[in-house]
Write a protein that holds these residues in place. Sequence first.
Motif, mmCIF file in Angstrom:
data_model
loop_
_atom_site.group_PDB
_atom_site.id
_atom_site.type_symbol
_atom_site.label_atom_id
_atom_site.label_comp_id
_atom_site.label_asym_id
_atom_site.label_seq_id
_atom_site.Cartn_x
_atom_site.Cartn_y
_atom_site.Cartn_z
ATOM 1 N N HIS A 1 4.635 0.512 0.301
ATOM 2 C CA HIS A 1 5.160 -0.131 1.507
ATOM 3 C C HIS A 1 4.498 -1.499 1.697
ATOM 4 N N SER B 1 -13.940 2.100 1.800
ATOM 5 C CA SER B 1 -14.055 3.565 1.831
ATOM 6 C C SER B 1 -15.351 4.003 1.161
ATOM 7 N N THR C 1 0.856 -1.181 0.000
ATOM 8 C CA THR C 1 0.000 0.000 0.000
ATOM 9 C C THR C 1 0.893 1.232 0.000
ATOM 10 N N THR D 1 2.697 -4.155 3.771
ATOM 11 C CA THR D 1 1.767 -4.039 4.892
ATOM 12 C C THR D 1 0.634 -5.052 4.747
ATOM 13 N N ALA E 1 -2.372 -4.088 5.687
ATOM 14 C CA ALA E 1 -3.521 -3.198 5.856
ATOM 15 C C ALA E 1 -4.712 -3.633 5.013
ATOM 16 N N ASN E 2 -4.449 -4.113 3.793
ATOM 17 C CA ASN E 2 -5.562 -4.539 2.931
ATOM 18 C C ASN E 2 -6.313 -5.720 3.530
ATOM 19 N N TYR E 3 -5.588 -6.614 4.186
ATOM 20 C CA TYR E 3 -6.241 -7.770 4.807
ATOM 21 C C TYR E 3 -6.984 -7.351 6.076
ATOM 22 N N ARG E 4 -6.399 -6.436 6.831
ATOM 23 C CA ARG E 4 -7.110 -5.944 8.028
ATOM 24 C C ARG E 4 -8.374 -5.190 7.635
ATOM 25 N N ALA E 5 -8.342 -4.557 6.459
ATOM 26 C CA ALA E 5 -9.511 -3.790 6.008
ATOM 27 C C ALA E 5 -10.680 -4.686 5.608
ATOM 28 N N MET F 1 -8.204 2.107 -1.213
ATOM 29 C CA MET F 1 -8.556 1.150 -0.173
ATOM 30 C C MET F 1 -9.473 0.062 -0.709
ATOM 31 N N SER G 1 -13.869 -4.332 7.382
ATOM 32 C CA SER G 1 -14.620 -3.082 7.232
ATOM 33 C C SER G 1 -15.486 -3.146 5.979
#
Length: 556
Positions: free
Chosen positions: A317, A331, A314, A319, A321-325, A522, A328
Amino acid sequence: MERRHLSLSPSAGRYATLLALAAVPVAVLAVFFVLPVIGMVGRGFRPEGHWDVGGVLEVLRRPRVHRVLWFTLWSSTVATAFTLALGLPAAYVLHRLALPLRGVVRAALLVPFVLPTVVVGVAFRELLTGPLSWLSIDGTPTAIIAGLVFFNVAVVIRAVGAAWEGLDVRPAEAAAALGAGPFTVFRTVTLPALRPSIVGAASVVFLFCATSFGVVLTLGGLRYASVETEIYLLTTNLLDLQGAAALSLLQLTVVVTLLGIGARLRPQRASTQRAPSRPRRPRLADLPQLTVTALLLIFVAAPLAALLVGSLRTEGHWTLANYRALTSTGSHQALLEPVTTALDLSLRIAVDATSFALVLGLLVALSVSRRGTGHREGRAERRVRGTLDAFFMLPLGVSAVTLGFGFLVTLDRPPLDLRDSPWLVPIAQALVALPLVVRTLVPALAGIDDRQRQAAASLGAGPLRRMLVVDVPVLWRPLLASAGFAFAVSLGEFGATSFLARDENATVPVVIYRLIGHPGSMNYGMALAASCVLAATTAVVMLIVERLRVPSLGVL
């Protein structure tokens, strides 16, 4: 008064058994396949409550329809040619040569076939807009053809490879002993023996290419439309049911023709008097085939690797983050429910669809493969079984879009008002998976020697005991393999599900397509991560299927 005892002749008894086995699947297909398809097509032929055949025929004269038909024809032909060019050498290497990790490689090359089509499209888009962006082929017919080859090469490898593996080696050995070189032996002995499998596999690949939905929709958008995506556009965006009906009928006609070709070319039950070869060590002469197989592995691995890398990065970098998202809704509230909720729903639906497909598939396989013990099958009985076999393969030949929309327009009133039923999506997915289940079970059932059943019967075993002693030991592996195929196919089904799944109860493939349609990095990253999760799940299932070593994906 004289009592007359009525008894069924062996032939009549076999017909009664055949009809009893086929009754339930025929009824299910009549309600959940024939009725929706007729309802969808009927809406096109009778848009105002009266017949308008001329309006449907007028559709076929539209310039856009001509462009769609031409694009479908030439792109499917080119994709089939490339699929054969890559698949045949790989079939030889993976079924005739003794290589380390051969089973793992076969499983890896099988994974693309059961990947959700929308995942294949997302993976190629990530590859072509990332590492291979310098080629400038994203959104072009080249990208679509590459996706179709990626998706279908497993059909050639499995169908032709299984036939190649089971060839009797004695004719080739005799030709070599008479002085024929390797190429002459292949051209005069091996190729004629493989021709039915090659032509049959080519017809199935062409069929899959021509009816591809998710790959063409994701990679081509609305600029390059196939018959399948055009039916979707006409149905959802333009509400042109006449146009959709005309294209559905045309597609069904072509598919039935191809299925007929495949049925005529399908290899018959192999003779017990044969000497199949064992895999041998590679030689220098095998270098071209080994090279093509290595290139094919790279071709298959590249988009999946690009998908994985894209999901882990992302803004430059590394990370997660995409899997944690995935917990949710994305966006700008792109989704109504988190992706994790959709994944849980997809797994539960896939379990239900697999169970349904297995029950139907087993009944179908028994009805088209079981012969009466100790009795010769007549021409009429073969014809009935062949007709039933062709009927049960029809779901393969109808657009998933047509089937899904047909569900909505026909199953909307009592006693079949199922629009709000949680079983609607599993039933649709089970029908999509049914041909694969049948084609996995039929060869196993047809290969059981009736003399084993006769021997068990002569020793006093009843029907249930004969089934447990003779059939179950042969059938349990194909049953598990067909369950794996059905589960993977159901998990990734997109065409019919895109119509039937509601926003609050969307499956993962539908969620992925919605995410890539919403702006925002996102949302796109979440689509990549969800695609990786779905791809990993199907890959694990296919590795298990490969461990069972069941020849499958033969000529449908």
